[in-house]
Write an enzyme that holds these catalytic residues in place. Structure first.
Site, PDB file in Angstrom:
ATOM      1  N   HIS A  25     -11.692 -17.105 -33.135  1.00 33.66           N
ATOM      2  CA  HIS A  25     -11.241 -16.986 -34.198  1.00 33.66           C
ATOM      3  C   HIS A  25      -9.558 -16.754 -34.104  1.00 33.66           C
ATOM      4  O   HIS A  25      -8.760 -17.679 -34.611  1.00 33.66           O
ATOM      5  CB  HIS A  25     -11.649 -16.066 -35.304  1.00 33.66           C
ATOM      6  CG  HIS A  25     -11.154 -15.998 -36.412  1.00 33.66           C
ATOM      7  ND1 HIS A  25     -11.591 -16.639 -37.520  1.00 33.66           N
ATOM      8  CD2 HIS A  25      -9.986 -15.263 -37.181  1.00 33.66           C
ATOM      9  CE1 HIS A  25     -10.624 -16.691 -38.544  1.00 33.66           C
ATOM     10  NE2 HIS A  25      -9.818 -15.813 -38.510  1.00 33.66           N
ATOM     11  N   GLU A  26      -9.254 -15.618 -33.326  1.00 33.22           N
ATOM     12  CA  GLU A  26      -7.724 -15.443 -33.235  1.00 33.22           C
ATOM     13  C   GLU A  26      -7.146 -16.532 -32.420  1.00 33.22           C
ATOM     14  O   GLU A  26      -5.997 -16.669 -32.498  1.00 33.22           O
ATOM     15  CB  GLU A  26      -7.914 -14.167 -32.604  1.00 33.22           C
ATOM     16  CG  GLU A  26      -8.271 -12.761 -33.423  1.00 33.22           C
ATOM     17  CD  GLU A  26      -7.432 -12.751 -34.995  1.00 33.22           C
ATOM     18  OE1 GLU A  26      -6.456 -13.094 -35.221  1.00 33.22           O
ATOM     19  OE2 GLU A  26      -8.347 -12.329 -35.896  1.00 33.22           O
ATOM     20  N   HIS A  29      -5.520 -19.349 -34.578  1.00 31.06           N
ATOM     21  CA  HIS A  29      -4.330 -18.700 -35.024  1.00 31.06           C
ATOM     22  C   HIS A  29      -3.078 -18.641 -33.791  1.00 31.06           C
ATOM     23  O   HIS A  29      -2.184 -19.110 -34.098  1.00 31.06           O
ATOM     24  CB  HIS A  29      -4.307 -17.348 -35.577  1.00 31.06           C
ATOM     25  CG  HIS A  29      -5.183 -17.000 -36.752  1.00 31.06           C
ATOM     26  ND1 HIS A  29      -5.137 -17.939 -37.848  1.00 31.06           N
ATOM     27  CD2 HIS A  29      -6.069 -16.215 -37.075  1.00 31.06           C
ATOM     28  CE1 HIS A  29      -6.118 -17.563 -38.759  1.00 31.06           C
ATOM     29  NE2 HIS A  29      -6.653 -16.355 -38.312  1.00 31.06           N
TER      30      HIS A  29
END
Length: 375
Positions: A25-26, A29
């Site tokens: 998920h990170e 980003h």
């Protein structure tokens, strides 16, 4: 001793699952920010005090003490005001998140949930490409297709047969099983005009739902209409003949599990699914231990399903979640200016309160499952 070993095994499996989900998920980003020229200050697995870390270029990569999450800290994430804003150099402005165009900020924030979906797709595709089959939700069971017809049931008396697809009830077009059962449940004792599709032909029928006393999903006794038909509880087994076919069928599996996740969330909001179904870290830990005991494939499949769930939940328009930030950016794109910091702070406080309530409910359900229902 055996229970302690089981707990340690489940805890270790839980940390593996959580770390993979957070990292991917990170990573979404992080890669989006780097690609669009925004400076990344920190990439952390976990929250709280730093355990270990290393700075490479502009970014500090670290593992923090609390493993229940992670974050990417971007330069200019909190917009500077007044003198602080004026003090930014042109180079800093060019690499500041708050000074990036609204479309760049949307891409950076959306990349997290997108990478969760990508992780699930890669797991499904990888498993299929090496010959590991999997079960996915059966869309025929989500659609109003009759699998079984009970003896002495209203459906049997009306002439409904296995394989029939419910097309309409009265003047209401029917597209899902849930839509059909909702109408039947509300019309006990009333004659309904039902059109079914059979052998590529439409057949009009008349049936009257029988009044039945059942236990609702919230545990309370209710009276509803029933017609005595059933859908298949099984999923569909997906197999790929070669890696190229796996590329397509991996997408098919990702889509169908995403559809099922969204449908469950909608039913939860509508009150048609009990809040008891919400689980937290303890439930995920138990599931991780059970999945890991089945081998690497079981653990990878659980990661894929949870990754889809995390992606769907994060895209909800709730402040403090990615979806909340996307909502702010969408408003900014429409009105041509960002919302005031005060309005965003109020919205984030409301969002944080909702999130905390959800966490309390999840922990409560976990404890009830662990100590009451098992005791």
């Amino acid at each position: 001793m055996e229970s302690i070993n089981g707990f340690i095994f489940s805890l270790f499996s839980f940390l593996i699952v959580l770390s993979v989900l957070i990292f991917f998920h990170e990573l979404g980003h992080f890669l989006a920010a780097r690609r669009l020229g925004v400076k990344v200050l920190k990439f952390s697995l976990g929250f709280g005090p730093r355990v270990i870390g290393r700075t490479v270029g502009d970014t500090e990569y670290l593992i923090s003490a609390l493993p229940l999450g992670g974050y990417v800290k971007l330069f200019g994430e909190e917009p500077a005001e007044g003198e602080a804003a004026q003090a930014l150099s042109p180079e800093d402005r060019a690499r500041s998140f708050s000074h990036a165009s609204v479309w760049k900020r949307i891409v950076i924030v959306a990349a997290g949930p997108v990478f969760n979906m990508l992780l699930a797709y890669l797991i499904f595709t990888g498993a299929l490409s090496i010959g590991v089959p999997m079960y996915v939700p059966d869309f025929d069971s989500l659609m109003p297709v009759v699998e079984t017809v009970g003896e002495d049931s209203p459906a049997k008396a009306a002439g409904i047969k296995p394989g029939d697809r419910i097309v309409s009830i009265g003047d209401q077009k029917i597209s899902t099983w849930v839509q059909m059962t909702d109408i039947v449940r509300r019309n006990a004792g009333k004659a309904l005009t039902v059109v079914v599709e059979r052998d590529h032909q439409t057949v009009p029928l008349t049936l009257t739902p029988a009044l039945k006393t059942v236990e609702g999903e919230d545990g309370k006794t209710i009276e509803v209409g029933q017609i005595g038909i059933g859908k298949s509880p099984r999923g569909v087994k997906i197999e790929a003949a070669n890696p190229f076919e796996a590329i397509y069928k991996g997408g098919q599996a990702t889509y169908q599990w995403t559809y099922l996740t969204v449908e469950g969330l909608v039913r939860l909001v509508q009150g048609k699914l009990s809040m008891d179904n919400i689980g937290g870290p303890i439930l995920i830990g138990q599931m991780s231990g059970q999945a890991a005991s089945q081998g690497f494939g079981g653990l990878a499949f659980l990661i894929a399903i949870l990754s889809i769930t995390l992606g769907v939940m994060n895209i909800l328009p709730i402040p403090v979640l990615d979806g909340g930030h996307l909502l702010f950016f969408a408003i900014e794109a429409v009105i041509g200016r960002p919302l005031s910091i005060r309005k965003r702070e109020i919205a984030q406080q409301v969002g944080l309160a909702l999130l905390l309530l959800l966490m309390v409910l999840a922990f409560y359900n976990d404890i009830i499952r662990l100590f009451v229902k098992q005791g």
